[in-house]
Design a protein around this motif. Structure first.
Motif, PDB file in Angstrom:
ATOM      1  N   GLN A  73      20.683 -21.080  -3.835  1.00  0.00           N
ATOM      2  CA  GLN A  73      21.663 -20.389  -3.426  1.00  0.00           C
ATOM      3  C   GLN A  73      21.644 -20.140  -1.792  1.00  0.00           C
ATOM      4  O   GLN A  73      22.305 -19.145  -1.243  1.00  0.00           O
ATOM      5  N   LEU A  74      21.565 -21.138  -0.965  1.00  0.00           N
ATOM      6  CA  LEU A  74      21.271 -21.406   0.180  1.00  0.00           C
ATOM      7  C   LEU A  74      22.708 -21.640   1.033  1.00  0.00           C
ATOM      8  O   LEU A  74      22.804 -21.288   2.054  1.00  0.00           O
ATOM      9  N   LYS A  75      23.402 -22.023   0.313  1.00  0.00           N
ATOM     10  CA  LYS A  75      24.703 -22.464   0.844  1.00  0.00           C
ATOM     11  C   LYS A  75      25.399 -21.378   1.640  1.00  0.00           C
ATOM     12  O   LYS A  75      25.772 -21.671   2.949  1.00  0.00           O
ATOM     13  N   PRO A  76      25.569 -20.279   1.273  1.00  0.00           N
ATOM     14  CA  PRO A  76      26.300 -19.122   2.205  1.00  0.00           C
ATOM     15  C   PRO A  76      25.267 -18.754   3.567  1.00  0.00           C
ATOM     16  O   PRO A  76      25.973 -18.574   4.754  1.00  0.00           O
ATOM     17  N   VAL A  77      24.060 -18.860   3.222  1.00  0.00           N
ATOM     18  CA  VAL A  77      23.303 -18.732   4.435  1.00  0.00           C
ATOM     19  C   VAL A  77      23.457 -19.669   5.594  1.00  0.00           C
ATOM     20  O   VAL A  77      23.625 -19.665   6.685  1.00  0.00           O
ATOM     21  N   ILE A  78      23.468 -20.872   5.030  1.00  0.00           N
ATOM     22  CA  ILE A  78      23.723 -22.167   5.795  1.00  0.00           C
ATOM     23  C   ILE A  78      25.031 -22.006   6.730  1.00  0.00           C
ATOM     24  O   ILE A  78      25.223 -22.327   7.700  1.00  0.00           O
ATOM     25  N   GLU A  79      26.198 -21.814   5.676  1.00  0.00           N
ATOM     26  CA  GLU A  79      27.366 -21.587   6.274  1.00  0.00           C
ATOM     27  C   GLU A  79      27.413 -20.529   7.403  1.00  0.00           C
ATOM     28  O   GLU A  79      28.077 -20.792   8.525  1.00  0.00           O
ATOM     29  N   SER A  80      26.871 -19.477   7.318  1.00  0.00           N
ATOM     30  CA  SER A  80      27.053 -18.272   8.114  1.00  0.00           C
ATOM     31  C   SER A  80      26.256 -18.656   9.356  1.00  0.00           C
ATOM     32  O   SER A  80      26.459 -18.430  10.784  1.00  0.00           O
ATOM     33  N   ALA A  81      24.984 -19.469   9.173  1.00  0.00           N
ATOM     34  CA  ALA A  81      24.110 -19.878  10.372  1.00  0.00           C
ATOM     35  C   ALA A  81      25.232 -20.999  11.270  1.00  0.00           C
ATOM     36  O   ALA A  81      25.158 -20.986  12.282  1.00  0.00           O
ATOM     37  N   GLU A  82      25.783 -21.723  10.386  1.00  0.00           N
ATOM     38  CA  GLU A  82      26.735 -22.759  11.163  1.00  0.00           C
ATOM     39  C   GLU A  82      27.823 -22.205  12.095  1.00  0.00           C
ATOM     40  O   GLU A  82      27.943 -22.573  13.360  1.00  0.00           O
ATOM     41  N   ASN A  83      28.288 -21.058  11.452  1.00  0.00           N
ATOM     42  CA  ASN A  83      29.353 -20.506  12.201  1.00  0.00           C
ATOM     43  C   ASN A  83      28.434 -19.862  13.395  1.00  0.00           C
ATOM     44  O   ASN A  83      29.101 -19.739  14.646  1.00  0.00           O
TER      45      ASN A  83
END
Lengths: 243, 282
Positions: A60-70
């Motif tokens: 379930q890391l995807k949202p965390v990664i996306e938010s970190a990328e932003n």
């Protein structure tokens, strides 16, 4: 007395010029400081997003990664502002001011990349991947390890310092992965950290800050090994898929 | 428990083993994977770069130390001079010239390490030597011309284009005040008068005390508050106090000379006027 012989001892221009130099220097520092204040705040925000990885199963890391990328994108904007101002002056004159904040930004990029973020053109994201210094430069849109001209860049020391911070973070992640019921990831972390540790061991470090911090890697290696040991002792290590 | 024990014995047998060689779970595949880290080529490149950097750094530290030592010796020699704005006695001059040539050689050897992007990189390593050099060069300049050397003059006197920063210039000049104090007091003690010389078109001597006061005024006017804790800001505070003490010591000495001088019969001169030659040779 001094006025009677204005040109005798001291050419008045000497101290005027010195004062000008001092004032110009202060002005540059002020400009840099403004940018760094923003970068520091953005850096903290990215780090707090990334620390959610400790409590998030890897599936379930995807949202965390996306938010970190932003959040990292904002940092990169600040870094490009910094690069523009800093490149007008000798790099090593002011390098000490921003080095820590830039290291934090690199750490976030490396960690986010390891978690499976930071896809680049032609290079898909991949969990467990180490971004090279060149790739970090590409992400941040700044040169790395410059030698032939004097401009803002990322130095090898900064990259290595950031890498040590990533290892600290991964040691923590190894523990927390077990808590999340993920027994595969500690093995992956263990291999990764050992490989990096092997790399650090061939460096001839002098008694500087890099040396002092790199000494901490072995404690991380040990911490992670203990976890792997605990898992294997209890037969919790997943059998590797035949490769 | 078996694992850590194994580990220890294998380490003692082969102390050079990389970490991570042959660790527990699943032997065969491990062996290949663990023996060469995929990051090795990258770290090898880093190693070469860092080695170059450390070599440069060490060369510069060594040169800086040698330059400091030579500068101190030049200053010692120059302290045997007894008069301002006259030719420096040949014996002293030849000493300082030799040492100066040696220093320039040092500067030339490290100059390639201090160009381009590296001009400021080793500032902390070279700055001690450069400040001491500034002190020596400005002292000699003062003895010969009774004026303060400019940043440009001092900068162009350094061989190989090594950068003289404004900070190092100022900090060197702060130390110059100490040397001028020593020079003034020694000269007063041996010749009974304050060193000075006549400027063009003026009747009175401009004395070293006047010069020291001018320097002090300029230093006090210099606003370094903006530097904060960085470089100059930190050092200036300490040096400012020392500099003031130095000027005051000369003021007190001159006071002593005048007040005690009054008690002497008019025209009485201490029998030291031709003491110069012997003093030079001690």
């Amino acid at each position: 007395m001094a006025d009677a012989t204005p040109t005798g001892m001291v050419d008045p221009r000497i101290f005027e010029d010195l004062q000008t130099k001092i004032d110009e220097d202060a002005e540059v520092r002020e400009q840099i400081k403004v940018i760094l204040t923003a970068l520091e705040r953005q850096g903290r925000s990215t780090q707090s997003i990334l620390s959610r990885a400790h409590s998030t199963p890897s599936a379930q890391l995807k949202p965390v990664i996306e938010s970190a990328e932003n959040s990292i994108r904002l940092e990169i904007e600040s870094v490009s502002k910094l690069s523009e101002v800093a490149s007008k002056h000798p790099y090593y004159k002011y390098n000490g001011m921003w080095s820590r904040d830039v290291q934090n930004a690199i750490t976030s990029i490396l960690l986010c990349g390891w978690l499976g973020g930071m896809a680049m053109t032609g290079k898909p994201a991949e969990a467990g991947k180490l971004l090279t210094i060149e790739e970090v430069g590409e992400v941040m849109n700044v040169p790395v390890n410059l030698k032939d001209r004097d401009a803002f860049h990322i130095s090898i020391e900064e990259y290595l310092q950031s890498l040590i911070s990533v290892i600290d973070e991964l040691a923590r992640l190894a523990i927390n992965s077990v808590t999340l019921g993920d027994y595969q990831r500690p093995l992956q972390i263990s291999q990764f950290v050992k490989d990096i540790h092997a790399g650090f061991q061939i460096l001839n470090l002098k008694n500087d800050s890099l040396r002092r911090r790199s000494d901490s890697i072995k404690y991380s290696v040990k911490k992670i090994e203990d976890i792997v040991y605990d898992l294997s002792l209890r037969n919790l290590v997943p059998k590797p898929v035949a490769s | 428990m078996a694992d850590p024990t194994n580990n220890r014995t294998s380490l003692s047998e082969r102390p050079k083993d990389m970490p991570g060689v042959k660790r527990n779970h699943d032997g065969a595949a491990k062996e290949v994977k663990a023996s060469t880290s995929p990051f090795m080529p990258m770290f090898e490149a880093f190693r070469d770069e860092l080695d170059e950097h450390h070599d440069r750094r060490e060369r510069i530290i060594k040169a800086s130390r040698d330059i400091t030592a030579a500068s101190k010796k030049i200053i010692f020699s120059l302290q045997r001079v007894r008069a301002l704005k006259t030719d420096i006695p040949p014996k002293i001059l030849s000493e300082t010239t030799d040492r100066m040539a040696l220093m320039q050689k040092q500067f030339l050897t490290i100059a390639p390490d201090l160009v381009g992007i590296n001009a400021w990189r080793y500032q902390r390593q070279i700055s001690g030597g450069i400040q001491e050099y500034m002190e020596a060069v400005s002292f000699q300049h003062y003895l010969q011309k009774q004026s303060l050397i400019t940043l440009e003059e001092a900068s162009s006197s350094i061989a190989g284009g090594v950068t003289l920063t404004g900070d190092d210039y100022v900090l060197g000049i702060f130390d110059l005040v100490g040397e001028l104090m020593r020079f003034a007091i020694t000269t007063m003690a041996t010749s009974g008068s304050l060193p000075g010389s006549k400027d063009e078109g003026s009747e009175e001597d401009r004395t070293i005390l006047m010069d020291l006061r001018v320097l002090r005024t300029h230093f006090e006017a210099l606003d370094t508050t903006s530097c904060g804790g960085t470089g100059l800001g930190k050092d200036v505070e300490k040096k400012m106090e020392v500099m003031k003490t130095c000027v005051e010591k000369v003021e007190a000495a001159v006071y002593g000379m005048i007040i005690r001088g009054r008690e002497r019969p008019k025209g009485w001169v201490p029998d030291l006027s031709d003491d110069r030659a012997p003093v030079e040779s001690y």
